[in-house]
Design a protein around this motif. Sequence first.
Motif, PDB file in Angstrom:
ATOM      1  N   UNK A  63       0.814  -1.212   0.000  1.00 54.99           N
ATOM      2  CA  UNK A  63       0.000   0.000   0.000  1.00 54.99           C
ATOM      3  C   UNK A  63       0.849   1.263   0.000  1.00 54.99           C
ATOM      4  N   UNK A  64       2.116   1.136  -0.420  1.00 53.07           N
ATOM      5  CA  UNK A  64       2.957   2.315  -0.513  1.00 53.07           C
ATOM      6  C   UNK A  64       3.953   2.412   0.625  1.00 53.07           C
ATOM      7  N   UNK A  65       4.546   3.603   0.802  1.00 51.10           N
ATOM      8  CA  UNK A  65       5.595   3.791   1.813  1.00 51.10           C
ATOM      9  C   UNK A  65       5.107   3.489   3.219  1.00 51.10           C
ATOM     10  N   UNK A  66       5.946   2.754   3.949  1.00 49.87           N
ATOM     11  CA  UNK A  66       5.627   2.368   5.323  1.00 49.87           C
ATOM     12  C   UNK A  66       6.925   2.059   6.040  1.00 49.87           C
ATOM     13  N   UNK A  67       6.862   1.986   7.353  1.00 49.36           N
ATOM     14  CA  UNK A  67       8.011   1.529   8.126  1.00 49.36           C
ATOM     15  C   UNK A  67       8.223   0.049   7.852  1.00 49.36           C
ATOM     16  N   UNK A  68       9.447  -0.306   7.470  1.00 52.38           N
ATOM     17  CA  UNK A  68       9.754  -1.699   7.145  1.00 52.38           C
ATOM     18  C   UNK A  68      10.611  -2.286   8.265  1.00 52.38           C
ATOM     19  N   UNK A  69      10.033  -3.244   8.965  1.00 50.43           N
ATOM     20  CA  UNK A  69      10.713  -3.925  10.062  1.00 50.43           C
ATOM     21  C   UNK A  69      11.432  -5.170   9.535  1.00 50.43           C
ATOM     22  N   UNK A  70      12.257  -5.821  10.353  1.00 54.34           N
ATOM     23  CA  UNK A  70      12.907  -7.061   9.902  1.00 54.34           C
ATOM     24  C   UNK A  70      11.890  -8.123   9.502  1.00 54.34           C
ATOM     25  N   UNK A  71      12.317  -9.005   8.617  1.00 59.17           N
ATOM     26  CA  UNK A  71      11.475 -10.125   8.225  1.00 59.17           C
ATOM     27  C   UNK A  71      11.013 -10.896   9.456  1.00 59.17           C
ATOM     28  N   UNK A  72       9.928 -11.627   9.296  1.00 57.55           N
ATOM     29  CA  UNK A  72       9.359 -12.351  10.434  1.00 57.55           C
ATOM     30  C   UNK A  72      10.364 -13.306  11.061  1.00 57.55           C
ATOM     31  N   UNK A  73      11.156 -14.007  10.244  1.00 60.00           N
ATOM     32  CA  UNK A  73      12.136 -14.925  10.821  1.00 60.00           C
ATOM     33  C   UNK A  73      13.184 -14.147  11.610  1.00 60.00           C
ATOM     34  N   UNK A  74      13.446 -12.901  11.217  1.00 60.07           N
ATOM     35  CA  UNK A  74      14.334 -12.042  11.993  1.00 60.07           C
ATOM     36  C   UNK A  74      13.697 -11.613  13.298  1.00 60.07           C
ATOM     37  N   UNK A  75      12.417 -11.269  13.258  1.00 61.99           N
ATOM     38  CA  UNK A  75      11.719 -10.981  14.500  1.00 61.99           C
ATOM     39  C   UNK A  75      11.711 -12.211  15.403  1.00 61.99           C
ATOM     40  N   UNK A  76      11.597 -13.387  14.784  1.00 67.16           N
ATOM     41  CA  UNK A  76      11.681 -14.621  15.565  1.00 67.16           C
ATOM     42  C   UNK A  76      13.024 -14.766  16.247  1.00 67.16           C
ATOM     43  N   UNK A  77      14.083 -14.315  15.595  1.00 69.15           N
ATOM     44  CA  UNK A  77      15.429 -14.436  16.162  1.00 69.15           C
ATOM     45  C   UNK A  77      15.638 -13.544  17.376  1.00 69.15           C
ATOM     46  N   UNK A  78      14.753 -12.586  17.604  1.00 66.70           N
ATOM     47  CA  UNK A  78      14.897 -11.774  18.812  1.00 66.70           C
ATOM     48  C   UNK A  78      14.484 -12.528  20.071  1.00 66.70           C
ATOM     49  N   UNK A  79      13.634 -13.547  19.924  1.00 65.39           N
ATOM     50  CA  UNK A  79      13.109 -14.281  21.084  1.00 65.39           C
ATOM     51  C   UNK A  79      12.534 -13.289  22.109  1.00 65.39           C
ATOM     52  N   UNK A  80      11.863 -12.257  21.645  1.00 64.92           N
ATOM     53  CA  UNK A  80      11.484 -11.157  22.528  1.00 64.92           C
ATOM     54  C   UNK A  80      10.019 -10.785  22.323  1.00 64.92           C
ATOM     55  N   UNK A  81       9.095 -11.452  23.019  1.00 69.87           N
ATOM     56  CA  UNK A  81       7.677 -11.163  22.825  1.00 69.87           C
ATOM     57  C   UNK A  81       7.307  -9.708  23.074  1.00 69.87           C
ATOM     58  N   UNK A 437       6.043   9.069 -11.593  1.00 70.52           N
ATOM     59  CA  UNK A 437       4.581   9.177 -11.529  1.00 70.52           C
ATOM     60  C   UNK A 437       3.869   7.895 -11.201  1.00 70.52           C
ATOM     61  N   UNK A 438       4.599   6.803 -10.951  1.00 71.53           N
ATOM     62  CA  UNK A 438       3.954   5.520 -10.726  1.00 71.53           C
ATOM     63  C   UNK A 438       3.377   5.432  -9.325  1.00 71.53           C
ATOM     64  N   UNK A 439       2.261   4.760  -9.204  1.00 69.53           N
ATOM     65  CA  UNK A 439       1.636   4.471  -7.914  1.00 69.53           C
ATOM     66  C   UNK A 439       2.010   3.051  -7.524  1.00 69.53           C
ATOM     67  N   UNK A 440       2.824   2.903  -6.483  1.00 67.87           N
ATOM     68  CA  UNK A 440       3.316   1.571  -6.119  1.00 67.87           C
ATOM     69  C   UNK A 440       2.299   0.768  -5.323  1.00 67.87           C
ATOM     70  N   UNK A 441       1.252   1.440  -4.819  1.00 64.78           N
ATOM     71  CA  UNK A 441       0.291   0.736  -3.979  1.00 64.78           C
ATOM     72  C   UNK A 441      -0.629  -0.115  -4.837  1.00 64.78           C
ATOM     73  N   UNK A 442      -0.709  -1.389  -4.498  1.00 67.04           N
ATOM     74  CA  UNK A 442      -1.601  -2.294  -5.212  1.00 67.04           C
ATOM     75  C   UNK A 442      -2.184  -3.266  -4.207  1.00 67.04           C
ATOM     76  N   UNK A 443      -3.469  -3.577  -4.372  1.00 63.42           N
ATOM     77  CA  UNK A 443      -4.097  -4.520  -3.447  1.00 63.42           C
ATOM     78  C   UNK A 443      -3.389  -5.856  -3.472  1.00 63.42           C
TER      79      UNK A 443
END
Length: 964
Positions: A63-81, A437-443
């Motif tokens: 849906x366009x520009x957003x905060x990009x966090x680590x991949x889920x497997x990276x979040x898994x590597x934090x072991x930090x709920x 001019x491109x719109x990067x947001x796509x459903x």
Amino acid sequence: MTDDSAAFRDSRLSFDERVDDLLERLTTSEKIALLHQFTPAFPHLGISAFRTGQEALHGVAWMGPATVFPQAVGLGATWHPELLREVGTAVGTEVRAMRARDSRVGLNVWSPTVNLLRDPRWGRNEEGYAEDPRLTAALATAYSGGLRGDHPVYWRTAPLLKHWLAHNNETDRSVTSSSVRARVLHEYELPAFRGPVVAGTVIGVMPAYNLVNGRPNHVGSHLRDHLRAWTDAELVVCSDAAAPSNLVDEEHYFDTHEESHAAALRAGVDSFTDHDQDSSKTIARLTTALEAGLIETADIDRAARRLLLMRLRLGEFDPDVDPYAGIGVDQIDTPHHQALAQRAAEEAVVLLKNDAALPLDSGRMRRLAVVGPLADEVKLDWYSGDLIRRCSPLEGLRERLGAGTVVHAEGADRILLQAVDGGRWLTVAPETPDRSGEDSAALNPAHVSGTTELPPVTLSDVPSELDLLDWGGGVVTLRAVANRHYLSVGDDDLLRADKEQPGGWVVQETFHLEPVSTEGGNSGAHRLFHLGSGRYVSADPATGALRVFSRDAETAEHFMVLPVSEGASAVADAARDADAVLVVVGNDPHINGRETEDRADVELPAQQRRLVEAARAANPRTILAMTSSYPYAVPDLHEELPALLWSAHGGQAAGHALARVLLGEVSPAGRLPQTWYRSTGDLPDLLDYDIIGAGATYQYFTGPVLYPFGHGLSYTSFGYTDLRVERSETTVTAEFTVTNTGERPGDEVAQLYIRALDPRVPRPRRELRGHWRGHLRPGESQRVSLAFPVTELGHWDVAHGRWTVDPGSYEILVGRSSEAIELRSVVTVTGAAPQPRPALSDGIEACAFDECDGIVLADRDKQRGDVVACDGEHPGRLLFRDCDLTPAPRTVTFEVARESAGAASVELRSGETPIATATVPSTGDRYTWTRVSVPVAIPAGTHDLRLILCGSLRLNRVDFSATG
């Protein structure tokens, strides 16, 4: 004109009362329209359009520009709920913020993915949290809790778990069946889903494409028997995209779409994701099914009710009191979210090995070589949002050390391609495409395609240099030096150098360079095979434009690959005089392992390995940083190099995070969320879901590993002391002290495992039952208390069809990983010994075996029930332990089905002694069952029974009778 006084708009009433009122106001056809992903507006009621499904795996996607966090497997590597809950809160807030700007943004988010990382070759490894179900459940509960929010009535977003159930392969994912025995189902697969559902942090689940035990997940009885039994809340089940049609079109499980849609609705699917935004086919199929009596209006009302309750929870009809309604676009990429993205990336870095090479001393660093194909990259994946900001490892280190201190070499091999016929060169126009001019947001970007106006790649007299990057398995990308864009293929089949990165649902930027063989051997020429289209590159005779033309290799253009410079030499030159070398390798998440594509192996690509070896040969102070969506088998590099690190693709702040860890500003504390094996040969077949029989994951694998589950080093040291374990009637509590015994502050991740001593059935070597992540200053101690239910000492008792805790001794293990155990204690469970299997009185369900070989689990019929099936090529074997046959039976009856003709039999043995054999007739259909009885000779008592299945057949039950 709408009625604002309608009961469904009265926030003082209960949600159930409001839904009752709304359902009465809707016609049957309107209710059916609710069941498609894209629900229309109902202007006469003042109800807006709605869609299920917004991707938010590690930030808002598509849906366009957003905060990009680590991949889920990276979040898994934090072991930090606690961290994941904060990330979930940030992502949920940005979903709401984007919704304020764009009504296409949905509040029903399809996240998190809780499929277990059973096999590291799974293409979607990056989407899961861990190979362990309880760690996965803890992290998923935290992340979805952040997405949901803390308000007691209204939800920030409505998270939905993916993908129910036993889904770990992309290869033929819509037609393969996962054979899941009862113990694996109850001990491994279900707990990952159960945690978030019981915690009330999710709205429901999405069934996976695959079948389980021969029955498609979208019509499986597990939705009723397990998922909906865990909670009184009305859960929503959303189909995966195109899965309802797959029931007929690919799986051929039903003859008509009306039958399949009716079966899915009855099984519990509420929202049909099919045919993108075109709801007409789904509406027509459900309407016809209703008219034909395949479903009832009550089935439609039930699904509509669940979907409307979800919308009420999201505050759709109560904007004045919805606590999240005021979130605006100023909540996207806030300073807090930026800092959180960096913190998450830092906590996800795993230090695999360190022989005093790290941290780097920035005060003494005169020259640092940062090399490799991912040194100056911030790679996104299929479920990433668009970057607002980015920092690569190179940028992060230059920011801290100064541009003059850090030298860089990517390591790509630079080449020219010359056509054998005519001697012309591959030529790239130097212009860079304008996408301002491109719109990067796509459903769903899978449905977006197009071409640019950039001139095509041609053959001419002017050569263009190309950077060749090898991603393993013979897959390469070619990047034009002239404009730094990748060669790609558009809708018109022409080659253009117009893509900043590989990507898209069908990746158009990957190729094979196939050697052309002659009678005398390799001619030295190559064909250029385009993987996205499955066709070869050839030149238009009139214009020289290169296009993908034919699947026939005979029509392909032949190219000589002429080297300009070697990447390994450039890496060696950069490394030679450096104080230290950082080699950054890994994967592009769109290539060789992603949704729709599994990996063939766990090896590092050959070109990347050459770069590491070149750096090491030039400079022994070489550090390897692997940035990847999955593990690699690198035992030789572990032996040769002084330090190795791993992180998943870390999102927008990946470079800042890695730089801070390398320079000692942050002590690494990530822990591996899955086992790193020494070779591909250590892995079972990708489709073997029986982790017990296959000896898979840290729980059952008995061989040496490269890095164990839970492994991760630190720049400081921690001591463990004073373990005290108490067991009440319901709970086991372990208390111990963790002390930072080193000279640096840092996080420790203490892990609690259990192990059954002298079990009567195969049990895991280790099972995680709790963990703690905490920050300690030098000399600081923390008393840690971890508790779990006594029932979690147990296992699924197949003989009696229930969860049981056997009497006996259980070891409580506390340590730094599944193998680095520091403290041990034993608890004892008393009670009566398990009773034998009541084989004479209750019979034996064939699927309730203790051990098996050569069989798969299959569907008894299209509604429910599992049976065992043998393919006829090899005998199938089943073991049932401790079967009570008192008094002595005289006959045994096998309930069997057999579609094919020919010879087939079932032999019953006591131990290894044959005691009965039955010939199995053809029943003409796999769902037509017959009972075959034969005499049996066995004394009264308790016996281990074995069954030998010969021929192609299916077995449902074995029953005994004491009368002749």
